[in-house]
Write a protein that holds these residues in place. Structure first.
Motif, PDB file in Angstrom:
ATOM      1  N   ALA A   8      13.355  15.853   0.417  1.00 41.00           N
ATOM      2  CA  ALA A   8      12.789  14.503   0.362  1.00 41.00           C
ATOM      3  C   ALA A   8      12.623  14.043  -1.078  1.00 41.00           C
ATOM      4  O   ALA A   8      12.892  12.881  -1.408  1.00 41.00           O
ATOM      5  CB  ALA A   8      11.441  14.477   1.090  1.00 41.00           C
ATOM      6  N   ARG A   9      12.203  14.927  -1.952  1.00 40.59           N
ATOM      7  CA  ARG A   9      11.995  14.549  -3.356  1.00 40.59           C
ATOM      8  C   ARG A   9      13.319  14.268  -4.058  1.00 40.59           C
ATOM      9  O   ARG A   9      13.375  13.425  -4.950  1.00 40.59           O
ATOM     10  CB  ARG A   9      11.236  15.663  -4.077  1.00 40.59           C
ATOM     11  N   LEU A  10      14.370  14.968  -3.639  1.00 43.58           N
ATOM     12  CA  LEU A  10      15.680  14.695  -4.222  1.00 43.58           C
ATOM     13  C   LEU A  10      16.239  13.369  -3.729  1.00 43.58           C
ATOM     14  O   LEU A  10      16.783  12.578  -4.504  1.00 43.58           O
ATOM     15  CB  LEU A  10      16.651  15.838  -3.871  1.00 43.58           C
ATOM     16  N   LEU A  11      16.087  13.106  -2.439  1.00 46.04           N
ATOM     17  CA  LEU A  11      16.701  11.937  -1.844  1.00 46.04           C
ATOM     18  C   LEU A  11      15.996  10.636  -2.196  1.00 46.04           C
ATOM     19  O   LEU A  11      16.604   9.568  -2.142  1.00 46.04           O
ATOM     20  CB  LEU A  11      16.757  12.093  -0.318  1.00 46.04           C
ATOM     21  N   GLU A  12      14.714  10.724  -2.553  1.00 44.11           N
ATOM     22  CA  GLU A  12      13.990   9.475  -2.810  1.00 44.11           C
ATOM     23  C   GLU A  12      14.525   8.733  -4.037  1.00 44.11           C
ATOM     24  O   GLU A  12      14.233   7.558  -4.218  1.00 44.11           O
ATOM     25  CB  GLU A  12      12.497   9.742  -2.967  1.00 44.11           C
ATOM     26  N   ARG A  13      15.301   9.418  -4.855  1.00 37.06           N
ATOM     27  CA  ARG A  13      15.886   8.750  -6.018  1.00 37.06           C
ATOM     28  C   ARG A  13      16.952   7.748  -5.607  1.00 37.06           C
ATOM     29  O   ARG A  13      17.175   6.750  -6.310  1.00 37.06           O
ATOM     30  CB  ARG A  13      16.503   9.785  -6.958  1.00 37.06           C
ATOM     31  N   THR A  14      17.604   8.016  -4.493  1.00 36.30           N
ATOM     32  CA  THR A  14      18.731   7.164  -4.090  1.00 36.30           C
ATOM     33  C   THR A  14      18.583   6.591  -2.685  1.00 36.30           C
ATOM     34  O   THR A  14      19.325   5.677  -2.325  1.00 36.30           O
ATOM     35  CB  THR A  14      20.039   7.962  -4.154  1.00 36.30           C
ATOM     36  N   ALA A  15      17.678   7.121  -1.889  1.00 36.26           N
ATOM     37  CA  ALA A  15      17.581   6.713  -0.481  1.00 36.26           C
ATOM     38  C   ALA A  15      17.144   5.257  -0.349  1.00 36.26           C
ATOM     39  O   ALA A  15      16.363   4.740  -1.149  1.00 36.26           O
ATOM     40  CB  ALA A  15      16.595   7.616   0.265  1.00 36.26           C
ATOM     41  N   ALA A  16      17.669   4.608   0.664  1.00 40.82           N
ATOM     42  CA  ALA A  16      17.291   3.233   0.990  1.00 40.82           C
ATOM     43  C   ALA A  16      17.110   3.160   2.498  1.00 40.82           C
ATOM     44  O   ALA A  16      17.455   4.091   3.232  1.00 40.82           O
ATOM     45  CB  ALA A  16      18.351   2.247   0.506  1.00 40.82           C
ATOM     46  N   GLY A  17      16.580   2.051   2.970  1.00 41.76           N
ATOM     47  CA  GLY A  17      16.369   1.927   4.401  1.00 41.76           C
ATOM     48  C   GLY A  17      15.658   0.643   4.745  1.00 41.76           C
ATOM     49  O   GLY A  17      15.509  -0.247   3.893  1.00 41.76           O
ATOM     50  N   PRO A  18      15.196   0.541   5.972  1.00 38.69           N
ATOM     51  CA  PRO A  18      14.512  -0.674   6.422  1.00 38.69           C
ATOM     52  C   PRO A  18      13.247  -0.933   5.606  1.00 38.69           C
ATOM     53  O   PRO A  18      12.684  -0.015   4.993  1.00 38.69           O
ATOM     54  CB  PRO A  18      14.171  -0.363   7.878  1.00 38.69           C
ATOM     55  N   SER A  19      12.790  -2.163   5.641  1.00 39.95           N
ATOM     56  CA  SER A  19      11.537  -2.503   4.973  1.00 39.95           C
ATOM     57  C   SER A  19      10.370  -1.869   5.716  1.00 39.95           C
ATOM     58  O   SER A  19      10.521  -1.420   6.865  1.00 39.95           O
ATOM     59  CB  SER A  19      11.350  -4.022   4.940  1.00 39.95           C
ATOM     60  N   PHE A  20       9.225  -1.834   5.070  1.00 37.47           N
ATOM     61  CA  PHE A  20       8.054  -1.237   5.710  1.00 37.47           C
ATOM     62  C   PHE A  20       7.704  -1.980   6.990  1.00 37.47           C
ATOM     63  O   PHE A  20       7.425  -1.368   8.023  1.00 37.47           O
ATOM     64  CB  PHE A  20       6.866  -1.254   4.745  1.00 37.47           C
ATOM     65  N   ASP A  21       7.734  -3.301   6.957  1.00 37.14           N
ATOM     66  CA  ASP A  21       7.396  -4.088   8.146  1.00 37.14           C
ATOM     67  C   ASP A  21       8.355  -3.793   9.290  1.00 37.14           C
ATOM     68  O   ASP A  21       7.942  -3.741  10.460  1.00 37.14           O
ATOM     69  CB  ASP A  21       7.409  -5.581   7.811  1.00 37.14           C
ATOM     70  N   GLU A  22       9.625  -3.596   8.971  1.00 35.05           N
ATOM     71  CA  GLU A  22      10.597  -3.279  10.010  1.00 35.05           C
ATOM     72  C   GLU A  22      10.338  -1.904  10.607  1.00 35.05           C
ATOM     73  O   GLU A  22      10.457  -1.707  11.830  1.00 35.05           O
ATOM     74  CB  GLU A  22      12.013  -3.352   9.432  1.00 35.05           C
ATOM     75  N   LEU A  23       9.976  -0.940   9.756  1.00 30.76           N
ATOM     76  CA  LEU A  23       9.658   0.398  10.251  1.00 30.76           C
ATOM     77  C   LEU A  23       8.462   0.373  11.192  1.00 30.76           C
ATOM     78  O   LEU A  23       8.470   1.017  12.253  1.00 30.76           O
ATOM     79  CB  LEU A  23       9.386   1.338   9.078  1.00 30.76           C
ATOM     80  N   ILE A  24       7.433  -0.371  10.815  1.00 30.63           N
ATOM     81  CA  ILE A  24       6.231  -0.439  11.648  1.00 30.63           C
ATOM     82  C   ILE A  24       6.505  -1.178  12.945  1.00 30.63           C
ATOM     83  O   ILE A  24       6.018  -0.786  14.017  1.00 30.63           O
ATOM     84  CB  ILE A  24       5.076  -1.118  10.868  1.00 30.63           C
TER      85      ILE A  24
ATOM     86  N   ASN B  93       0.809  -1.217   0.000  1.00 33.26           N
ATOM     87  CA  ASN B  93       0.000   0.000   0.000  1.00 33.26           C
ATOM     88  C   ASN B  93       0.845   1.271   0.000  1.00 33.26           C
ATOM     89  O   ASN B  93       0.304   2.376  -0.044  1.00 33.26           O
ATOM     90  CB  ASN B  93      -0.928   0.033   1.218  1.00 33.26           C
ATOM     91  N   VAL B  94       2.176   1.115   0.057  1.00 32.02           N
ATOM     92  CA  VAL B  94       3.071   2.259   0.236  1.00 32.02           C
ATOM     93  C   VAL B  94       4.133   2.277  -0.859  1.00 32.02           C
ATOM     94  O   VAL B  94       4.689   1.236  -1.206  1.00 32.02           O
ATOM     95  CB  VAL B  94       3.752   2.190   1.625  1.00 32.02           C
ATOM     96  N   VAL B  95       4.392   3.462  -1.414  1.00 32.68           N
ATOM     97  CA  VAL B  95       5.515   3.644  -2.339  1.00 32.68           C
ATOM     98  C   VAL B  95       6.756   3.890  -1.486  1.00 32.68           C
ATOM     99  O   VAL B  95       6.968   4.988  -0.965  1.00 32.68           O
ATOM    100  CB  VAL B  95       5.269   4.822  -3.297  1.00 32.68           C
ATOM    101  N   MET B  96       7.569   2.841  -1.316  1.00 33.75           N
ATOM    102  CA  MET B  96       8.649   2.896  -0.337  1.00 33.75           C
ATOM    103  C   MET B  96       9.731   3.915  -0.685  1.00 33.75           C
ATOM    104  O   MET B  96      10.339   4.500   0.210  1.00 33.75           O
ATOM    105  CB  MET B  96       9.264   1.508  -0.175  1.00 33.75           C
ATOM    106  N   ARG B  97       9.990   4.139  -1.964  1.00 36.24           N
ATOM    107  CA  ARG B  97      11.043   5.101  -2.299  1.00 36.24           C
ATOM    108  C   ARG B  97      10.664   6.495  -1.803  1.00 36.24           C
ATOM    109  O   ARG B  97      11.538   7.285  -1.399  1.00 36.24           O
ATOM    110  CB  ARG B  97      11.304   5.101  -3.806  1.00 36.24           C
ATOM    111  N   ARG B  98       9.378   6.814  -1.801  1.00 33.01           N
ATOM    112  CA  ARG B  98       8.947   8.104  -1.291  1.00 33.01           C
ATOM    113  C   ARG B  98       9.109   8.161   0.223  1.00 33.01           C
ATOM    114  O   ARG B  98       9.554   9.176   0.775  1.00 33.01           O
ATOM    115  CB  ARG B  98       7.486   8.369  -1.673  1.00 33.01           C
ATOM    116  N   LEU B  99       8.730   7.080   0.903  1.00 33.14           N
ATOM    117  CA  LEU B  99       8.862   7.057   2.360  1.00 33.14           C
ATOM    118  C   LEU B  99      10.329   7.109   2.771  1.00 33.14           C
ATOM    119  O   LEU B  99      10.697   7.840   3.693  1.00 33.14           O
ATOM    120  CB  LEU B  99       8.193   5.806   2.929  1.00 33.14           C
TER     121      LEU B  99
END
Length: 428
Positions: free
Chosen positions: A373-389, A264-270
Protein backbone atom coordinates in the motif's frame (compact mmCIF):
# COMPACT_ATOMS: atom_id res chain seq x y z
CA UNK A 1 12.39 13.07 29.17
CA UNK A 2 9.07 11.71 27.88
CA UNK A 3 8.26 12.89 24.40
CA UNK A 4 5.24 14.93 23.38
CA UNK A 5 3.17 13.55 20.51
CA UNK A 6 0.64 16.30 19.74
CA UNK A 7 -2.85 17.52 20.47
CA UNK A 8 -6.32 17.36 18.92
CA UNK A 9 -9.80 18.83 19.18
CA UNK A 10 -12.37 16.30 20.41
CA UNK A 11 -16.06 17.27 20.22
CA UNK A 12 -18.37 15.76 22.81
CA UNK A 13 -21.21 13.59 21.50
CA UNK A 14 -24.03 11.92 23.38
CA UNK A 15 -25.06 8.36 22.66
CA UNK A 16 -23.96 4.84 23.49
CA UNK A 17 -22.11 1.95 21.92
CA UNK A 18 -24.59 -0.80 21.06
CA UNK A 19 -23.74 -4.30 22.25
CA UNK A 20 -23.37 -5.67 18.72
CA UNK A 21 -20.55 -3.17 18.10
CA UNK A 22 -19.00 -3.28 21.59
CA UNK A 23 -18.57 -7.05 21.32
CA UNK A 24 -16.84 -6.74 17.95
CA UNK A 25 -14.64 -3.89 19.18
CA UNK A 26 -13.55 -6.12 22.05
CA UNK A 27 -12.51 -8.92 19.70
CA UNK A 28 -10.86 -6.68 17.11
CA UNK A 29 -9.05 -4.58 19.73
CA UNK A 30 -7.64 -7.70 21.36
CA UNK A 31 -6.42 -9.36 18.16
CA UNK A 32 -4.87 -6.13 16.81
CA UNK A 33 -3.03 -5.75 20.12
CA UNK A 34 -1.85 -9.36 19.88
CA UNK A 35 -0.53 -8.74 16.36
CA UNK A 36 1.38 -5.64 17.46
CA UNK A 37 2.90 -7.46 20.43
CA UNK A 38 3.84 -10.41 18.21
CA UNK A 39 5.60 -8.22 15.64
CA UNK A 40 7.03 -5.45 17.79
CA UNK A 41 6.70 -6.33 21.50
CA UNK A 42 4.70 -5.04 24.45
CA UNK A 43 6.55 -1.73 24.72
CA UNK A 44 5.51 -0.83 21.17
CA UNK A 45 1.85 -1.35 22.04
CA UNK A 46 2.30 1.10 24.92
CA UNK A 47 3.93 3.61 22.55
CA UNK A 48 0.97 3.32 20.18
CA UNK A 49 -1.55 3.87 22.98
CA UNK A 50 0.44 6.92 24.09
CA UNK A 51 0.23 8.45 20.60
CA UNK A 52 -2.90 10.63 20.19
CA UNK A 53 -3.06 10.28 16.39
CA UNK A 54 -2.75 6.48 16.40
CA UNK A 55 -5.25 6.14 19.23
CA UNK A 56 -7.90 8.08 17.30
CA UNK A 57 -7.23 6.05 14.14
CA UNK A 58 -7.48 2.82 16.15
CA UNK A 59 -10.94 3.83 17.35
CA UNK A 60 -12.02 4.77 13.83
CA UNK A 61 -10.99 1.42 12.32
CA UNK A 62 -13.07 -0.25 15.04
CA UNK A 63 -16.28 1.43 13.85
CA UNK A 64 -16.55 4.24 16.40
CA UNK A 65 -17.31 7.90 15.64
CA UNK A 66 -14.13 8.94 13.88
CA UNK A 67 -13.72 12.38 15.48
CA UNK A 68 -15.43 12.38 18.84
CA UNK A 69 -14.32 12.00 22.43
CA UNK A 70 -16.37 8.81 22.68
CA UNK A 71 -13.51 6.94 21.05
CA UNK A 72 -11.53 7.20 24.30
CA UNK A 73 -14.13 5.51 26.49
CA UNK A 74 -15.04 2.85 23.93
CA UNK A 75 -11.47 1.89 22.99
CA UNK A 76 -10.31 1.68 26.61
CA UNK A 77 -13.40 -0.38 27.49
CA UNK A 78 -12.84 -2.71 24.55
CA UNK A 79 -9.17 -3.22 25.44
CA UNK A 80 -9.95 -3.90 29.08
CA UNK A 81 -12.56 -6.50 28.15
CA UNK A 82 -10.46 -8.03 25.38
CA UNK A 83 -7.00 -8.07 26.98
CA UNK A 84 -7.92 -9.07 30.53
CA UNK A 85 -8.40 -12.76 29.58
CA UNK A 86 -5.04 -12.57 27.75
CA UNK A 87 -3.18 -10.72 30.50
CA UNK A 88 -1.07 -13.69 31.61
CA UNK A 89 -0.22 -14.68 28.05
CA UNK A 90 0.67 -11.16 26.85
CA UNK A 91 1.90 -9.74 30.15
CA UNK A 92 -0.30 -6.65 29.72
CA UNK A 93 -2.91 -5.39 32.17
CA UNK A 94 -5.52 -2.68 31.52
CA UNK A 95 -6.76 -0.91 34.65
CA UNK A 96 -9.21 1.87 35.37
CA UNK A 97 -11.77 3.36 33.05
CA UNK A 98 -14.52 5.92 33.28
CA UNK A 99 -16.13 7.31 36.43
CA UNK A 100 -16.08 4.88 39.35
CA UNK A 101 -13.74 2.57 37.43
CA UNK A 102 -11.09 5.31 37.33
CA UNK A 103 -11.13 5.52 41.12
CA UNK A 104 -10.53 1.78 41.35
CA UNK A 105 -7.25 2.03 39.41
CA UNK A 106 -4.85 2.16 42.42
CA UNK A 107 -6.46 -0.91 43.97
CA UNK A 108 -6.26 -2.80 40.67
CA UNK A 109 -2.56 -1.93 40.34
CA UNK A 110 -1.75 -3.10 43.85
CA UNK A 111 -3.54 -6.39 43.13
CA UNK A 112 -1.66 -6.87 39.84
CA UNK A 113 1.62 -6.10 41.59
CA UNK A 114 0.96 -8.87 44.08
CA UNK A 115 0.15 -11.31 41.26
CA UNK A 116 3.17 -10.66 39.02
CA UNK A 117 5.80 -9.41 41.45
CA UNK A 118 5.73 -5.67 40.70
CA UNK A 119 5.72 -2.84 43.22
CA UNK A 120 1.98 -2.26 43.10
CA UNK A 121 2.12 0.58 45.61
CA UNK A 122 4.59 2.47 43.43
CA UNK A 123 2.35 1.97 40.39
CA UNK A 124 -0.66 3.15 42.39
CA UNK A 125 1.25 6.28 43.41
CA UNK A 126 2.17 6.85 39.76
CA UNK A 127 -1.51 6.59 38.84
CA UNK A 128 -2.49 9.15 41.48
CA UNK A 129 0.32 11.52 40.47
CA UNK A 130 -0.61 11.38 36.80
CA UNK A 131 -4.22 12.19 37.60
CA UNK A 132 -3.17 14.99 39.96
CA UNK A 133 -0.86 16.60 37.40
CA UNK A 134 -3.55 16.73 34.73
CA UNK A 135 -6.22 17.95 37.12
CA UNK A 136 -4.17 20.41 39.23
CA UNK A 137 -0.80 21.21 37.68
CA UNK A 138 -2.45 21.82 34.31
CA UNK A 139 -5.47 24.08 34.83
CA UNK A 140 -7.02 24.15 31.38
CA UNK A 141 -10.72 24.09 32.25
CA UNK A 142 -11.20 20.33 31.77
CA UNK A 143 -12.38 18.09 34.61
CA UNK A 144 -11.01 14.56 34.49
CA UNK A 145 -13.60 11.81 34.26
CA UNK A 146 -11.65 8.93 32.71
CA UNK A 147 -8.33 7.44 33.82
CA UNK A 148 -6.83 4.25 32.41
CA UNK A 149 -3.46 2.76 33.36
CA UNK A 150 -1.99 0.08 31.06
CA UNK A 151 0.98 -1.74 32.60
CA UNK A 152 3.23 -4.58 31.44
CA UNK A 153 4.73 -7.25 33.65
CA UNK A 154 8.17 -5.67 33.40
CA UNK A 155 6.84 -2.45 34.93
CA UNK A 156 6.45 -0.25 31.83
CA UNK A 157 3.19 1.65 31.51
CA UNK A 158 1.06 4.08 29.57
CA UNK A 159 -1.81 6.23 30.79
CA UNK A 160 -4.75 7.55 28.81
CA UNK A 161 -7.06 9.95 30.61
CA UNK A 162 -9.64 12.44 29.52
CA UNK A 163 -11.23 15.62 30.84
CA UNK A 164 -14.44 17.39 29.89
CA UNK A 165 -15.48 21.01 29.50
CA UNK A 166 -19.26 20.83 29.46
CA UNK A 167 -19.84 24.48 28.66
CA UNK A 168 -17.74 24.32 25.53
CA UNK A 169 -18.90 20.80 24.58
CA UNK A 170 -15.25 19.75 24.25
CA UNK A 171 -13.01 17.06 25.69
CA UNK A 172 -9.28 16.85 26.12
CA UNK A 173 -7.37 13.59 26.20
CA UNK A 174 -3.98 13.27 27.90
CA UNK A 175 -1.38 10.60 27.09
CA UNK A 176 1.51 9.47 29.29
CA UNK A 177 4.31 6.96 28.74
CA UNK A 178 6.75 5.67 31.36
CA UNK A 179 9.49 5.14 28.78
CA UNK A 180 12.04 7.92 29.27
CA UNK A 181 10.04 9.49 32.11
CA UNK A 182 12.33 11.27 34.58
CA UNK A 183 9.86 13.58 36.28
CA UNK A 184 6.13 13.75 36.89
CA UNK A 185 6.13 17.56 36.88
CA UNK A 186 8.57 18.56 34.13
CA UNK A 187 6.98 18.04 30.69
CA UNK A 188 5.91 14.44 31.28
CA UNK A 189 3.24 14.09 28.59
CA UNK A 190 3.57 12.27 25.31
CA UNK A 191 0.68 14.34 24.05
CA UNK A 192 -2.45 16.25 24.99
CA UNK A 193 -5.63 15.98 22.91
CA UNK A 194 -8.14 18.80 22.97
CA UNK A 195 -9.24 22.06 21.47
CA UNK A 196 -7.11 25.13 22.16
CA UNK A 197 -8.82 27.27 24.79
CA UNK A 198 -6.40 30.21 24.84
CA UNK A 199 -3.81 30.62 27.58
CA UNK A 200 -3.73 27.93 30.26
CA UNK A 201 -1.73 27.35 33.42
CA UNK A 202 0.76 24.56 32.77
CA UNK A 203 3.10 24.03 35.71
CA UNK A 204 4.62 20.99 33.96
CA UNK A 205 6.31 23.21 31.35
CA UNK A 206 10.07 23.02 31.89
CA UNK A 207 10.15 26.82 32.01
CA UNK A 208 7.85 26.70 35.05
CA UNK A 209 10.48 25.09 37.29
CA UNK A 210 11.26 28.44 38.90
CA UNK A 211 7.54 28.98 39.49
CA UNK A 212 7.15 25.58 41.14
CA UNK A 213 10.12 26.25 43.43
CA UNK A 214 8.85 29.75 44.25
CA UNK A 215 5.48 28.28 45.29
CA UNK A 216 7.21 25.88 47.66
CA UNK A 217 9.29 28.73 49.08
CA UNK A 218 6.19 30.90 49.57
CA UNK A 219 4.41 28.11 51.37
CA UNK A 220 7.40 27.57 53.67
CA UNK A 221 7.97 31.29 54.39
CA UNK A 222 4.42 32.63 54.62
CA UNK A 223 2.17 29.67 55.30
CA UNK A 224 -1.18 29.01 53.58
CA UNK A 225 -3.13 31.67 55.54
CA UNK A 226 -0.71 34.45 54.61
CA UNK A 227 -0.74 33.37 50.97
CA UNK A 228 -4.54 33.51 50.93
CA UNK A 229 -4.52 37.07 52.29
CA UNK A 230 -1.91 38.17 49.75
CA UNK A 231 -3.92 36.73 46.87
CA UNK A 232 -7.04 38.49 48.08
CA UNK A 233 -5.14 41.78 48.11
CA UNK A 234 -3.91 41.17 44.55
CA UNK A 235 -7.44 40.42 43.34
CA UNK A 236 -8.72 43.58 44.96
CA UNK A 237 -6.22 45.68 43.02
CA UNK A 238 -7.08 43.80 39.80
CA UNK A 239 -3.39 43.38 39.13
CA UNK A 240 -2.64 41.99 35.65
CA UNK A 241 -1.47 38.40 35.54
CA UNK A 242 1.60 37.63 33.48
CA UNK A 243 0.83 34.71 31.21
CA UNK A 244 3.34 32.09 30.18
CA UNK A 245 3.54 31.16 26.51
CA UNK A 246 2.87 27.47 25.96
CA UNK A 247 4.96 25.22 23.80
CA UNK A 248 3.09 24.41 20.62
CA UNK A 249 2.52 20.76 19.84
CA UNK A 250 1.56 19.14 16.53
CA UNK A 251 -2.17 19.70 16.45
CA UNK A 252 -4.78 17.30 15.05
CA UNK A 253 -8.07 19.15 14.54
CA UNK A 254 -11.17 17.03 14.98
CA UNK A 255 -14.01 19.08 13.43
CA UNK A 256 -17.53 19.37 14.82
CA UNK A 257 -19.24 17.95 11.73
CA UNK A 258 -20.19 14.33 12.15
CA UNK A 259 -20.06 13.29 8.51
CA UNK A 260 -16.76 12.26 6.95
CA UNK A 261 -15.76 14.59 4.13
CA UNK A 262 -13.14 14.39 1.42
CA UNK A 263 -11.04 17.08 3.08
CA UNK A 264 -10.74 14.85 6.18
CA UNK A 265 -8.95 12.10 4.22
CA UNK A 266 -5.53 11.88 2.55
CA UNK A 267 -6.78 10.29 -0.67
CA UNK A 268 -3.42 9.10 -1.99
CA UNK A 269 -3.10 6.90 1.09
CA UNK A 270 -6.62 5.52 0.70
CA UNK A 271 -6.08 4.86 -3.00
CA UNK A 272 -2.83 3.09 -2.16
CA UNK A 273 -4.63 0.87 0.35
CA UNK A 274 -7.37 -0.04 -2.11
CA UNK A 275 -4.87 -0.71 -4.88
CA UNK A 276 -2.81 -2.95 -2.59
CA UNK A 277 -5.91 -4.94 -1.64
CA UNK A 278 -6.70 -5.48 -5.31
CA UNK A 279 -3.10 -6.22 -6.32
CA UNK A 280 -1.58 -8.13 -3.38
CA UNK A 281 -4.76 -9.77 -2.11
CA UNK A 282 -5.08 -12.46 -4.79
CA UNK A 283 -1.32 -13.14 -4.65
CA UNK A 284 -1.05 -13.44 -0.87
CA UNK A 285 -4.48 -14.89 -0.01
CA UNK A 286 -5.49 -17.25 -2.84
CA UNK A 287 -6.99 -19.81 -0.45
CA UNK A 288 -8.65 -17.13 1.63
CA UNK A 289 -10.52 -15.77 -1.37
CA UNK A 290 -12.14 -19.18 -1.89
CA UNK A 291 -13.73 -19.05 1.58
CA UNK A 292 -17.40 -17.99 1.37
CA UNK A 293 -17.90 -14.45 2.60
CA UNK A 294 -14.31 -13.36 2.10
CA UNK A 295 -13.69 -11.24 -0.95
CA UNK A 296 -12.44 -7.91 -2.21
CA UNK A 297 -14.31 -5.87 0.41
CA UNK A 298 -12.81 -7.81 3.33
CA UNK A 299 -9.34 -7.38 1.86
CA UNK A 300 -9.85 -3.59 1.78
CA UNK A 301 -10.70 -3.65 5.49
CA UNK A 302 -7.76 -5.93 6.25
CA UNK A 303 -5.40 -3.57 4.43
CA UNK A 304 -6.44 -0.72 6.73
CA UNK A 305 -6.19 -2.90 9.83
CA UNK A 306 -2.70 -3.92 8.66
CA UNK A 307 -1.74 -0.25 8.58
CA UNK A 308 -2.95 0.20 12.16
CA UNK A 309 -0.67 -2.69 13.13
CA UNK A 310 2.39 -1.66 11.12
CA UNK A 311 2.07 2.05 10.31
CA UNK A 312 4.50 4.68 11.58
CA UNK A 313 3.23 7.76 13.48
CA UNK A 314 3.12 10.02 10.43
CA UNK A 315 0.59 7.67 8.82
CA UNK A 316 -2.19 8.61 11.23
CA UNK A 317 -2.62 12.33 10.58
CA UNK A 318 -6.06 11.63 9.05
CA UNK A 319 -7.98 9.30 11.40
CA UNK A 320 -11.11 9.72 9.26
CA UNK A 321 -9.52 7.54 6.58
CA UNK A 322 -9.66 4.50 8.85
CA UNK A 323 -13.43 4.75 9.12
CA UNK A 324 -13.48 3.35 5.56
CA UNK A 325 -12.57 -0.08 6.96
CA UNK A 326 -15.73 -0.71 8.98
CA UNK A 327 -17.87 2.42 8.72
CA UNK A 328 -19.35 4.03 11.82
CA UNK A 329 -22.06 3.23 14.34
CA UNK A 330 -23.91 6.47 13.53
CA UNK A 331 -23.86 5.70 9.78
CA UNK A 332 -20.89 8.00 9.12
CA UNK A 333 -19.38 7.52 6.64
CA UNK A 334 -21.64 4.47 6.13
CA UNK A 335 -23.25 1.75 8.29
CA UNK A 336 -20.98 -0.84 9.87
CA UNK A 337 -20.72 -3.82 7.45
CA UNK A 338 -21.06 -6.63 9.98
CA UNK A 339 -20.19 -9.42 7.54
CA UNK A 340 -16.96 -7.63 6.61
CA UNK A 341 -16.17 -6.81 10.25
CA UNK A 342 -16.64 -10.42 11.33
CA UNK A 343 -14.48 -11.73 8.49
CA UNK A 344 -11.75 -9.20 9.36
CA UNK A 345 -11.69 -10.48 12.93
CA UNK A 346 -11.74 -14.10 11.80
CA UNK A 347 -8.85 -13.70 9.34
CA UNK A 348 -6.69 -11.70 11.73
CA UNK A 349 -7.40 -14.06 14.62
CA UNK A 350 -6.50 -17.07 12.47
CA UNK A 351 -3.25 -15.40 11.41
CA UNK A 352 -2.29 -14.60 15.02
CA UNK A 353 -3.16 -18.06 16.31
CA UNK A 354 -1.10 -19.75 13.57
CA UNK A 355 1.82 -17.39 14.24
CA UNK A 356 1.82 -18.50 17.88
CA UNK A 357 2.34 -22.04 16.61
CA UNK A 358 5.23 -20.96 14.42
CA UNK A 359 3.34 -20.60 11.15
CA UNK A 360 3.97 -16.99 10.20
CA UNK A 361 2.74 -16.97 6.59
CA UNK A 362 -0.69 -15.39 7.09
CA UNK A 363 0.48 -12.76 9.55
CA UNK A 364 3.37 -11.72 7.32
CA UNK A 365 1.04 -11.65 4.32
CA UNK A 366 -0.78 -8.81 6.10
CA UNK A 367 2.55 -7.07 6.57
CA UNK A 368 3.23 -7.37 2.83
CA UNK A 369 -0.21 -5.95 2.17
CA UNK A 370 0.69 -2.85 4.17
CA UNK A 371 4.11 -2.56 2.53
CA UNK A 372 2.51 -2.70 -0.91
CA UNK A 373 0.00 0.00 0.00
CA UNK A 374 2.81 2.43 0.81
CA UNK A 375 4.49 1.73 -2.51
CA UNK A 376 1.32 2.05 -4.56
CA UNK A 377 0.09 5.27 -3.00
CA UNK A 378 2.73 7.16 -4.97
CA UNK A 379 1.02 6.33 -8.24
CA UNK A 380 -2.40 4.85 -7.42
CA UNK A 381 -5.55 6.65 -8.53
CA UNK A 382 -9.22 5.86 -8.24
CA UNK A 383 -12.72 7.14 -7.57
CA UNK A 384 -13.28 10.26 -5.51
CA UNK A 385 -14.03 9.93 -1.82
CA UNK A 386 -17.70 10.79 -2.36
CA UNK A 387 -17.97 8.11 -5.03
CA UNK A 388 -16.39 5.52 -2.75
CA UNK A 389 -18.80 6.34 0.06
CA UNK A 390 -21.80 6.34 -2.27
CA UNK A 391 -20.85 2.84 -3.42
CA UNK A 392 -20.50 1.63 0.17
CA UNK A 393 -23.98 2.87 1.01
CA UNK A 394 -25.48 1.19 -2.04
CA UNK A 395 -23.88 -2.15 -1.12
CA UNK A 396 -24.33 -1.76 2.64
CA UNK A 397 -27.37 -4.01 2.89
CA UNK A 398 -25.56 -6.89 1.17
CA UNK A 399 -22.71 -6.64 3.71
CA UNK A 400 -25.06 -6.70 6.71
CA UNK A 401 -24.88 -2.96 7.27
CA UNK A 402 -26.07 -1.82 10.70
CA UNK A 403 -26.03 1.42 12.68
CA UNK A 404 -27.63 2.72 15.86
CA UNK A 405 -30.68 3.34 13.66
CA UNK A 406 -31.04 -0.36 12.86
CA UNK A 407 -30.27 -2.67 9.96
CA UNK A 408 -29.61 -0.98 6.64
CA UNK A 409 -32.48 -1.59 4.19
CA UNK A 410 -31.98 -2.55 0.54
CA UNK A 411 -31.01 0.30 -1.80
CA UNK A 412 -34.44 0.32 -3.50
CA UNK A 413 -36.07 0.90 -0.12
CA UNK A 414 -33.62 3.70 0.63
CA UNK A 415 -34.42 5.37 -2.69
CA UNK A 416 -38.15 5.03 -2.09
CA UNK A 417 -37.89 6.48 1.43
CA UNK A 418 -35.77 9.35 0.11
CA UNK A 419 -38.38 10.14 -2.55
CA UNK A 420 -41.17 10.03 0.05
CA UNK A 421 -39.27 12.42 2.30
CA UNK A 422 -38.67 14.76 -0.63
CA UNK A 423 -42.41 14.74 -1.55
CA UNK A 424 -43.26 15.45 2.08
CA UNK A 425 -40.88 18.40 2.14
CA UNK A 426 -42.28 19.71 -1.16
CA UNK A 427 -45.84 19.44 0.17
CA UNK A 428 -44.86 21.31 3.33
Amino acid sequence: MARRAGSADLPLHSGHVPKWLADRMTRLGAVVSEAIVHHYGRDELLRRLAHPFWFQSFGAVMGMDWHSSGITTSVIGALKRGLTPLSRELGIHVCGGRGKHSRQTPGELISIGEQVGLDGSALANASRLVAKVDSAAIQDGFDLYLHSFIVTEDGQWAVVQQGMNGERRQARRYHWLSEGLKSFVDEPHTGIDGIGQGQIINLTDRRAEASRQAQLDLLADLGPDRITRELAAIDAKAAPVQEVDQLLLPHLVMPDHHDVRAENVVMRRLHGTLAAAADRGPADFPELLLVPGVGARTLKALAQVAEVVHGTPCRFSDPARFSYAHGGKDRHPFPVPLKVYDQTIRVLKSAVQKAKLGHQDELFALKRLDDQARLLERTAAGPSFDELIAEERVTSHSFGGRSVFGDEPPPDSLSQNSEERQRSRDAG
